[in-house]
Structures are given as C-alpha cells and as structure tokens.
Design a protein around this motif. Structure first.
Motif, PDB file in Angstrom:
ATOM      1  N   SER A  60       0.812  -1.225   0.000  1.00  0.00           N
ATOM      2  CA  SER A  60       0.000   0.000   0.000  1.00  0.00           C
ATOM      3  C   SER A  60       0.845   1.276   0.000  1.00  0.00           C
ATOM      4  O   SER A  60       0.285   2.372  -0.129  1.00  0.00           O
ATOM      5  CB  SER A  60      -0.960  -0.003   1.200  1.00  0.00           C
ATOM      6  OG  SER A  60      -0.271  -0.237   2.414  1.00  0.00           O
ATOM      7  N   HIS A  61       2.175   1.147   0.124  1.00  0.00           N
ATOM      8  CA  HIS A  61       2.981   2.380   0.134  1.00  0.00           C
ATOM      9  C   HIS A  61       4.406   2.077  -0.336  1.00  0.00           C
ATOM     10  O   HIS A  61       5.209   1.499   0.391  1.00  0.00           O
ATOM     11  CB  HIS A  61       3.017   2.970   1.545  1.00  0.00           C
ATOM     12  CG  HIS A  61       3.630   4.335   1.610  1.00  0.00           C
ATOM     13  ND1 HIS A  61       2.926   5.460   1.998  1.00  0.00           N
ATOM     14  CD2 HIS A  61       4.880   4.777   1.326  1.00  0.00           C
ATOM     15  CE1 HIS A  61       3.729   6.513   1.959  1.00  0.00           C
ATOM     16  NE2 HIS A  61       4.930   6.124   1.547  1.00  0.00           N
ATOM     17  N   ILE A  62       4.694   2.504  -1.543  1.00  0.00           N
ATOM     18  CA  ILE A  62       6.042   2.313  -2.090  1.00  0.00           C
ATOM     19  C   ILE A  62       6.358   3.486  -3.012  1.00  0.00           C
ATOM     20  O   ILE A  62       5.452   4.143  -3.522  1.00  0.00           O
ATOM     21  CB  ILE A  62       6.133   0.968  -2.871  1.00  0.00           C
ATOM     22  CG1 ILE A  62       7.567   0.587  -3.199  1.00  0.00           C
ATOM     23  CG2 ILE A  62       5.295   1.021  -4.142  1.00  0.00           C
ATOM     24  CD1 ILE A  62       8.317  -0.032  -2.071  1.00  0.00           C
ATOM     25  N   HIS A  63       7.655   3.739  -3.187  1.00  0.00           N
ATOM     26  CA  HIS A  63       8.104   4.776  -4.129  1.00  0.00           C
ATOM     27  C   HIS A  63       8.866   4.069  -5.242  1.00  0.00           C
ATOM     28  O   HIS A  63      10.085   3.867  -5.142  1.00  0.00           O
ATOM     29  CB  HIS A  63       8.997   5.790  -3.416  1.00  0.00           C
ATOM     30  CG  HIS A  63       8.296   6.567  -2.352  1.00  0.00           C
ATOM     31  ND1 HIS A  63       7.874   7.869  -2.540  1.00  0.00           N
ATOM     32  CD2 HIS A  63       7.895   6.219  -1.107  1.00  0.00           C
ATOM     33  CE1 HIS A  63       7.265   8.296  -1.428  1.00  0.00           C
ATOM     34  NE2 HIS A  63       7.265   7.297  -0.554  1.00  0.00           N
ATOM     35  N   LEU A  64       8.164   3.728  -6.299  1.00  0.00           N
ATOM     36  CA  LEU A  64       8.809   2.981  -7.380  1.00  0.00           C
ATOM     37  C   LEU A  64       9.743   3.848  -8.205  1.00  0.00           C
ATOM     38  O   LEU A  64      10.647   3.341  -8.867  1.00  0.00           O
ATOM     39  CB  LEU A  64       7.750   2.360  -8.306  1.00  0.00           C
ATOM     40  CG  LEU A  64       6.962   1.173  -7.745  1.00  0.00           C
ATOM     41  CD1 LEU A  64       5.904   0.727  -8.750  1.00  0.00           C
ATOM     42  CD2 LEU A  64       7.878   0.005  -7.394  1.00  0.00           C
ATOM     43  N   ILE A 213      -1.656  11.141   2.014  1.00  0.00           N
ATOM     44  CA  ILE A 213      -0.734  12.203   2.428  1.00  0.00           C
ATOM     45  C   ILE A 213       0.377  11.639   3.310  1.00  0.00           C
ATOM     46  O   ILE A 213       0.106  10.931   4.277  1.00  0.00           O
ATOM     47  CB  ILE A 213      -1.503  13.297   3.199  1.00  0.00           C
ATOM     48  CG1 ILE A 213      -2.546  13.951   2.263  1.00  0.00           C
ATOM     49  CG2 ILE A 213      -0.549  14.350   3.761  1.00  0.00           C
ATOM     50  CD1 ILE A 213      -3.451  14.952   2.952  1.00  0.00           C
ATOM     51  N   HIS A 214       1.629  11.950   2.967  1.00  0.00           N
ATOM     52  CA  HIS A 214       2.737  11.714   3.898  1.00  0.00           C
ATOM     53  C   HIS A 214       2.527  12.697   5.045  1.00  0.00           C
ATOM     54  O   HIS A 214       2.747  13.897   4.883  1.00  0.00           O
ATOM     55  CB  HIS A 214       4.078  11.980   3.215  1.00  0.00           C
ATOM     56  CG  HIS A 214       4.553  10.881   2.334  1.00  0.00           C
ATOM     57  ND1 HIS A 214       3.891  10.501   1.196  1.00  0.00           N
ATOM     58  CD2 HIS A 214       5.639  10.067   2.427  1.00  0.00           C
ATOM     59  CE1 HIS A 214       4.544   9.496   0.627  1.00  0.00           C
ATOM     60  NE2 HIS A 214       5.610   9.215   1.360  1.00  0.00           N
ATOM     61  N   CYS A 215       2.117  12.188   6.180  1.00  0.00           N
ATOM     62  CA  CYS A 215       1.596  13.067   7.238  1.00  0.00           C
ATOM     63  C   CYS A 215       2.412  12.912   8.518  1.00  0.00           C
ATOM     64  O   CYS A 215       2.478  11.820   9.081  1.00  0.00           O
ATOM     65  CB  CYS A 215       0.131  12.693   7.482  1.00  0.00           C
ATOM     66  SG  CYS A 215      -0.718  13.847   8.544  1.00  0.00           S
ATOM     67  N   SER A 245      -0.410   8.484   5.670  1.00  0.00           N
ATOM     68  CA  SER A 245       0.766   7.606   5.674  1.00  0.00           C
ATOM     69  C   SER A 245       1.770   8.084   6.716  1.00  0.00           C
ATOM     70  O   SER A 245       1.936   9.286   6.943  1.00  0.00           O
ATOM     71  CB  SER A 245       1.434   7.612   4.293  1.00  0.00           C
ATOM     72  OG  SER A 245       0.731   6.800   3.389  1.00  0.00           O
ATOM     73  N   HIS A 246       2.423   7.136   7.309  1.00  0.00           N
ATOM     74  CA  HIS A 246       3.499   7.332   8.296  1.00  0.00           C
ATOM     75  C   HIS A 246       2.967   7.771   9.668  1.00  0.00           C
ATOM     76  O   HIS A 246       3.025   7.015  10.610  1.00  0.00           O
ATOM     77  CB  HIS A 246       4.565   8.315   7.801  1.00  0.00           C
ATOM     78  CG  HIS A 246       5.340   7.816   6.622  1.00  0.00           C
ATOM     79  ND1 HIS A 246       6.212   6.763   6.717  1.00  0.00           N
ATOM     80  CD2 HIS A 246       5.377   8.207   5.315  1.00  0.00           C
ATOM     81  CE1 HIS A 246       6.759   6.528   5.533  1.00  0.00           C
ATOM     82  NE2 HIS A 246       6.266   7.383   4.660  1.00  0.00           N
ATOM     83  N   THR A 247       2.510   9.028   9.793  1.00  0.00           N
ATOM     84  CA  THR A 247       2.026   9.613  11.071  1.00  0.00           C
ATOM     85  C   THR A 247       2.940   9.230  12.245  1.00  0.00           C
ATOM     86  O   THR A 247       2.468   8.902  13.340  1.00  0.00           O
ATOM     87  CB  THR A 247       0.557   9.217  11.379  1.00  0.00           C
ATOM     88  OG1 THR A 247       0.420   7.809  11.550  1.00  0.00           O
ATOM     89  CG2 THR A 247      -0.375   9.675  10.277  1.00  0.00           C
ATOM     90  N   HIS A 312       6.103  -1.121   2.517  1.00  0.00           N
ATOM     91  CA  HIS A 312       7.551  -1.262   2.460  1.00  0.00           C
ATOM     92  C   HIS A 312       8.210   0.112   2.388  1.00  0.00           C
ATOM     93  O   HIS A 312       9.286   0.334   2.914  1.00  0.00           O
ATOM     94  CB  HIS A 312       7.898  -2.087   1.211  1.00  0.00           C
ATOM     95  CG  HIS A 312       9.104  -2.946   1.346  1.00  0.00           C
ATOM     96  ND1 HIS A 312      10.339  -2.446   1.642  1.00  0.00           N
ATOM     97  CD2 HIS A 312       9.278  -4.277   1.190  1.00  0.00           C
ATOM     98  CE1 HIS A 312      11.222  -3.432   1.673  1.00  0.00           C
ATOM     99  NE2 HIS A 312      10.595  -4.561   1.409  1.00  0.00           N
ATOM    100  N   ASP A 313       7.546   1.048   1.674  1.00  0.00           N
ATOM    101  CA  ASP A 313       7.979   2.438   1.483  1.00  0.00           C
ATOM    102  C   ASP A 313       9.153   2.547   0.511  1.00  0.00           C
ATOM    103  O   ASP A 313       9.064   3.269  -0.479  1.00  0.00           O
ATOM    104  CB  ASP A 313       8.328   3.102   2.812  1.00  0.00           C
ATOM    105  CG  ASP A 313       8.298   4.624   2.743  1.00  0.00           C
ATOM    106  OD1 ASP A 313       7.874   5.169   1.710  1.00  0.00           O
ATOM    107  OD2 ASP A 313       8.691   5.278   3.735  1.00  0.00           O
ATOM    108  N   CYS A 314      10.256   1.870   0.807  1.00  0.00           N
ATOM    109  CA  CYS A 314      11.452   2.020  -0.015  1.00  0.00           C
ATOM    110  C   CYS A 314      12.066   0.660  -0.317  1.00  0.00           C
ATOM    111  O   CYS A 314      12.077  -0.207   0.554  1.00  0.00           O
ATOM    112  CB  CYS A 314      12.501   2.835   0.728  1.00  0.00           C
ATOM    113  SG  CYS A 314      11.947   4.457   1.260  1.00  0.00           S
TER     114      CYS A 314
HETATM  115 FE   FE2 Z   1       6.737   7.340   1.542  1.00  0.00          FE
END
Ligand code: FE2
Length: 444
Positions: A60-64, A213-215, A245-247, A312-314
C-alpha cells in the motif's frame, strides 16, 4: 458429475477456513467452487498438500520512481530522511522515462515474486518534466495483466516550497494520477502545511481522486497535521477515500492529546499506513537515549477498529539501501516494533499486508466487506504459501508457491528443500524446515 475448471487447487487450507483441507476451483477469473473434494478436471490441477491459500499481498505504500537507486549519486551516510530527500533531489535531475520504467518494472517483478498483486506507488511530481509520474502511469498500463498499480501524485518538496509545485501537482492529476498526495510537515511553515492539506482536499474533490498524504513523518510532537487531515475528511464525509501515511509523530504525542485525537480519528474513518522498516530506521535519529521507535500507534489504531495497512515504502533507494519487496518482512517487523506479539495481533499484522491494504486502496470488493476474500464468487486473485497457517507463514517467512491473478497462473515455485549430511536418522533426507506435513507441490 465431473466439472471442468481452469485451475484446481487440491487439499489446501483456506486462510479463514475451519482447519480442514479443501479443493478450490477457478473458472473465468472467479472462485467457482470450494469443497472437501471436487470431482473435476482442470488445465492446471495442483495438489498443494496442506499449504495455505491466502489473499494476495498488497503493497500500500512504495516509491517505485526511486526504487533500486541506492548509492546514486552517493550513499545516505547520516541515515536521515532529510539527507535522503537531498540525495534524491540530486538523483532525480538525471531521470529519464526509460530508466524509471525499467527500474519500476524490475521492482514490480521482485514484488510479484513475493506474492504482491496490488501496489500503490507514489510518484514525485516536484520536477517540471513530470518524468517520474509519466513513467509510472505508463508502467501502470504495461503491467495490468499481472499487477494492479495505483499512482499517487506526490509533491516530495512540498506544494508551496516552490512557485511551480502547485501547478505541477494539478497537472499530474490531469495526466491521470489515481490520487493526490502531500507532505505538510515538510512545507516551510505550519501555515503552509495546513494550507497544503486544504488544497489537496480541494483537488481531490475537483478531479474525483483518492488522497494519500505523507503526514507527520517526523519525531516532532508539535507536528499535528493528522488532525487537519482527519477534520477535512470528516467534514466532507470521505474518510474511506483518505489515507494518512506514516504519522510517526503520533508516537511522540503526549497521551492527553493522543486520546483526544483518537476520538476524531474514529469519527473520520480514514485509513492509516505504517512503514515499520523505514520508520524504525529514519526516525529517532536526533535522539540519544532513550531512543524513540518512530512508528505510529499501530496497535491502538487497530484496537479502535480503524483500518491500518503496512507498506515497504522504499526498496534500495536514498532512504533505505535494503529491502526486496517481501511484505512478510514488513509484517514481521511490525509485530516486533508495535508489540503485536499476541496471537490475534500477529494475525492482524497478516491482515495489514493483505485485506487491509485492499481496503486502503479502495479495492476491497463490496461483497467481501464483512466476509472472506476466499469464497465462491470472489475474484480469483490468491496465493499458495509454503506453510499451513498465516501464523506459520509469518514465523517461517514462507515462500509463495503459486500466485494466481485474475484466474490465471502467474507463477509457481518449487518447494525449498534442506538435506542434512549428518548421519542422524531424524534429519537424514528430510525436506524443509518446519512442517513435515507439507509435501511436494505436484501437477499430475
Ligand atoms: Fe513514503
């Protein structure tokens, strides 16, 4: 009467089954039969011998766009989020459409090999050519036969840090991004951060898009944009389409404020994504000891009935040089970092990388809202994993033996085998690590 199926899985354990093995038949992209024994023929008739049948993993959260660039043009020596943003600022000047596509495809194949079938990626839209966004929109179409991809327009440098960024974000939506993102805690001032959240909600309404939102991805207990996001979602009654996201700052709020905030979050019904691998490594960098974990209140959000998924995010980028796309590593880390070690809590972390992720992406079928994803009539998107239960899958980081997407066989893998050389009758010639009930996957 003998029925014919495209695929039959023989004698597997359903994730939410009653513990007895079943046969599962797939035809025309749909799960069409589940029974203790199916009288059937099939194009692919697979004896899975007690392995787990599970919904697919959802990233649900990755930066391809930044995936697989670690060390380019230099390594992140401080390990901080902000050095990562600086390095990415240098690296992204040399992006080309082809290079982004090639790396994104490589990362997606890596993820697919670990059973991921749904991916929400952020695309940096802070550079004028919008190269990353255009490339990822193209990749979204390229992979549609084997992966569902959502692209979020993500203003990495902030919407108001540069005069052109607001227009670039809107242009990204016109080009077809699935959702609009933001980074309010990275804007120049608190006021700009609040303004950016309001702008994001206005754009989402205007273009009918999702919000992610990266929050508050910071340890600062005064970073309080989550309340702004939740309030906007509540007032527009669109919480199910909104993700924070993140919080990570939520972990640093004092409990008096956190309890008050939790009431607003319950009312807003927004989704949450924690990224334990990255949160643990990027946050707490300014602390001596005691050192904060820098991961949001996953357990408490889950206990309140809010939807939490894990990302995973990264993968091998300026923020995190490790990672291979395996969401079992992410769930495993969440269990440890969030004190989710109770049996129900471990299984909840499994849900956070499967069905909860689908809910975050807005793709959980209406018919599965209160029931199973593995029943007759549901789309045949599923995995066979080399362990009998979800607990064992996490414990062993079990490999994906079969991945079926849209009713088609996407991949198969041979079982791992371990052969001891010691002259012990208990170990000599036995296969695999933990479960002797699992035999070889056979396709008669
Ligand atoms: Fe991110």
């Amino acid at each position: 009467m003998t029925e014919h199926f495209d695929i039959v899985l023989r004698q597997g354990h359903l994730l939410d089954g009653d513990g007895h093995p079943v046969d599962l038949g797939i035809r025309d992209g749909v799960i069409t039969a589940i029974a203790p024994r199916l009288e059937a023929t099939a194009e692919h008739d697979l004896d899975i011998q007690g392995c787990l049948i599970s919904p697919p993993f959802v990233e649900s959260h990755i930066h391809l766009d930044s995936a697989l660039t670690a060390g380019e043009p230099r390594w992140n020596q401080s390990g901080t989020l902000f050095e990562g943003i600086q390095i990415w600022g240098e690296r992204k000047r040399s992006l080309t459409l082809d290079s982004v596509k090639q790396r994104a495809l490589e990362a997606l194949k890596l993820q697919a090999s670990h059973g991921v079938q749904y991916v929400r990626t952020h695309a940096d839209v802070s550079e004028p050519s919008l190269t990353a966004l255009k490339a990822l929109l193209d990749v979204r179409e390229t992979v549609q036969d084997w992966m569902t991809v959502q692209v979020i327009a993500f203003p990495q440098d902030g919407i108001y840090s540069n005069v052109q960024n607001e227009a670039l974000l809107e242009e990204a939506l016109k080009l077809g991004a699935d959702g609009v993102g933001g980074i309010p805690h990275y804007e120049l001032t608190r006021e700009d951060g609040v303004r950016s959240v309001h702008r994001i909600f206005a754009l989402a309404q205007q273009y009918d898009r999702l919000i992610d939102i990266h929050c508050d991805e910071i340890d600062d207990p005064q970073s309080r944009f989550l309340e702004v996001v939740a309030a906007c979602a509540l007032r527009q009654a669109i919480g199910h389409r909104v993700t924070a996201s993140h919080t990570t700052a939520f972990a640093s709020y004092d409990n008096a404020y956190a309890v008050k905030l939790m009431g607003l979050l319950r009312r807003s019904r927004i989704n949450f994504i924690a990224n334990p691998l990255i949160n643990l490594t990027l946050q707490g960098r300014a602390d001596s000891y005691p050192k904060r974990r820098g991961i949001t209140r996953v357990k408490e959000l889950w206990q309140q009935g809010l939807n939490v998924s894990l990302g995973h995010d990264c993968i091998q980028d300026p923020w995190y040089s490790l990672g291979n796309g395996n969401l079992l590593d992410v769930a495993h880390m969440a269990i440890h970092a969030c004190h989710m070690t109770g049996q129900a809590e471990i299984l909840a972390c499994y849900d956070m990388v499967t069905r909860n992720g689908l809910q975050t992406l807005g793709l959980l079928p209406e018919t599965a809202q209160r029931g199973s994803l593995l029943c007759q009539g549901q789309p045949a998107n599923l995995l066979v994993l080399e362990a009998p239960t979800a607990f064992d899958v996490i414990k062993n980081r079990a490999v994906v033996m079969v991945s079926i997407y849209g009713g088609r066989l996407l991949l198969r893998r041979k079982p791992r085998a371990l052969y001891w050389s010691l002259p012990s009758p208990e170990t000599h010639g036995t296969s695999d690590e933990n479960d002797k009930s699992l035999g070889n996957l056979s396709d008669p």
